[in-house]
Design an enzyme around this catalytic site. Structure first.
Site, mmCIF file in Angstrom:
data_model
loop_
_atom_site.group_PDB
_atom_site.id
_atom_site.type_symbol
_atom_site.label_atom_id
_atom_site.label_comp_id
_atom_site.label_asym_id
_atom_site.label_seq_id
_atom_site.Cartn_x
_atom_site.Cartn_y
_atom_site.Cartn_z
ATOM 1 N N GLY A 48 0.788 -1.032 0.300
ATOM 2 C CA GLY A 48 0.079 0.187 0.374
ATOM 3 C C GLY A 48 0.757 0.655 -0.397
ATOM 4 O O GLY A 48 2.165 0.834 0.184
ATOM 5 N N GLN A 53 2.884 9.923 0.480
ATOM 6 C CA GLN A 53 4.409 9.454 0.616
ATOM 7 C C GLN A 53 4.976 9.477 -0.474
ATOM 8 O O GLN A 53 6.196 9.691 -1.241
ATOM 9 C CB GLN A 53 4.051 7.847 0.811
ATOM 10 C CG GLN A 53 3.722 7.591 2.749
ATOM 11 C CD GLN A 53 3.606 5.947 2.169
ATOM 12 O OE1 GLN A 53 2.939 5.532 2.062
ATOM 13 N NE2 GLN A 53 4.098 5.341 2.699
ATOM 14 N N CYS A 101 6.444 0.444 6.772
ATOM 15 C CA CYS A 101 6.072 0.991 5.720
ATOM 16 C C CYS A 101 7.784 1.867 4.821
ATOM 17 O O CYS A 101 8.572 1.395 5.104
ATOM 18 C CB CYS A 101 6.654 2.447 7.072
ATOM 19 S SG CYS A 101 5.133 3.511 6.657
ATOM 20 N N LEU A 102 7.030 1.923 4.046
ATOM 21 C CA LEU A 102 7.982 2.388 2.632
ATOM 22 C C LEU A 102 8.735 3.922 3.356
ATOM 23 O O LEU A 102 10.189 4.234 2.737
ATOM 24 C CB LEU A 102 6.895 2.849 1.301
ATOM 25 C CG LEU A 102 6.780 1.670 1.157
ATOM 26 C CD1 LEU A 102 5.879 1.756 -1.028
ATOM 27 C CD2 LEU A 102 7.894 0.469 0.199
ATOM 28 N N HIS A 143 -3.595 1.131 7.987
ATOM 29 C CA HIS A 143 -2.214 2.333 8.373
ATOM 30 C C HIS A 143 -2.481 2.940 7.405
ATOM 31 O O HIS A 143 -1.710 4.567 7.584
ATOM 32 C CB HIS A 143 -1.345 -0.043 7.535
ATOM 33 C CG HIS A 143 0.509 0.784 7.293
ATOM 34 N ND1 HIS A 143 1.399 0.231 8.324
ATOM 35 C CD2 HIS A 143 0.811 2.262 6.644
ATOM 36 C CE1 HIS A 143 2.913 0.846 7.715
ATOM 37 N NE2 HIS A 143 2.444 2.271 6.699
ATOM 38 N N GLU A 144 -2.820 3.188 5.913
ATOM 39 C CA GLU A 144 -2.889 3.970 4.783
ATOM 40 C C GLU A 144 -3.241 4.800 5.266
ATOM 41 O O GLU A 144 -3.530 5.705 5.364
ATOM 42 C CB GLU A 144 -3.130 3.142 3.639
ATOM 43 C CG GLU A 144 -2.201 1.876 3.070
ATOM 44 C CD GLU A 144 -0.627 2.548 3.288
ATOM 45 O OE1 GLU A 144 -0.498 3.896 2.756
ATOM 46 O OE2 GLU A 144 0.262 1.914 2.993
ATOM 47 N N HIS A 147 -1.084 7.816 7.104
ATOM 48 C CA HIS A 147 -0.891 8.354 6.107
ATOM 49 C C HIS A 147 -0.671 9.553 6.090
ATOM 50 O O HIS A 147 -0.932 11.151 5.632
ATOM 51 C CB HIS A 147 -0.171 7.346 5.056
ATOM 52 C CG HIS A 147 0.744 7.199 5.595
ATOM 53 N ND1 HIS A 147 2.196 7.443 5.751
ATOM 54 C CD2 HIS A 147 1.032 5.733 5.646
ATOM 55 C CE1 HIS A 147 2.945 6.328 5.925
ATOM 56 N NE2 HIS A 147 2.679 5.417 5.556
HETATM 57 NI NI NI Z 1 3.545 3.153 5.902
#
Ligand code: NI
Length: 177
Positions: A48, A53, A101-102, A143-144, A147
């Site tokens: 995701g 991000q 997380c990226l 999680h997303e 963000h």
């Molecule tokens: Ni993340």
């Protein structure tokens, strides 16, 4: 052709902002952004990615779960684009699970999340969708969703002792197999 976007790393202010809701999902620049997000998350083995991000502070994220080297046990689901999401209800039952997380490379942590959620959002053609998610997808959605509100998973750790390096996390998975 989609463009692979650079991923904002923790410390970039965009990750701490509340994202702006979208008025017109059909907007060509936003549609291009969605294509870029799907291409970018596939390239880096994410499950995701949220628009902040990639330095775009809009209320858009993707859920693109499939097994990959970073998430060997992820379920396979068709990529989903989520716009202006709301979490309508969440189960009081919580479960701890590993997240990464990226935007925070190299670490994984144990985060407690609701096991089931009811959500409302616009899909990329602007249709209102109401759905329920459980398990891994409920976790990715939460999680997303965070963000879009300036939160990252490490904010939700109960203890820094529940943070490990990705290398040790993956070693642990291999040892279980
Ligand atoms: Ni993340």
């Amino acid at each position: 052709m989609p463009i692979l976007r650079q991923i904002a790393q923790l410390g970039q202010p965009v990750l701490r902002r509340v994202a702006t809701k979208i008025d017109n999902p059909a907007d060509a620049a936003l549609q291009a952004l969605m294509d870029d997000m799907l291409a970018t998350v596939a390239e880096v083995d994410g499950v995701g990615i949220a628009a902040p991000q990639v330095y775009e502070s809009f209320a858009i994220f993707t859920v693109a779960s499939r097994p990959n080297p970073r998430y060997p046990h992820a379920p396979e689901v068709p990529p989903l684009v989520v716009i202006n999401p709301e979490i309508v209800w969440m189960s009081s039952e919580m479960e701890k699970g590993w997240e990464g997380c990226l935007s925070i490379p190299g670490v994984r942590g144990q985060v407690s999340r609701s096991t089931k959620i009811g959500v409302r959002y616009l899909n990329r053609t602007g249709d209102l969708r109401e759905e329920e998610f459980d398990g891994f997808l409920a976790r990715v959605f939460q999680h997303e969703f965070d963000h879009l509100h300036g939160l990252v998973f490490v904010d939700r750790l109960e203890s820094t002792r529940e943070l490990v390096t990705e290398r040790e996390y993956l070693r642990g998975l291999r040892n279980q197999a």
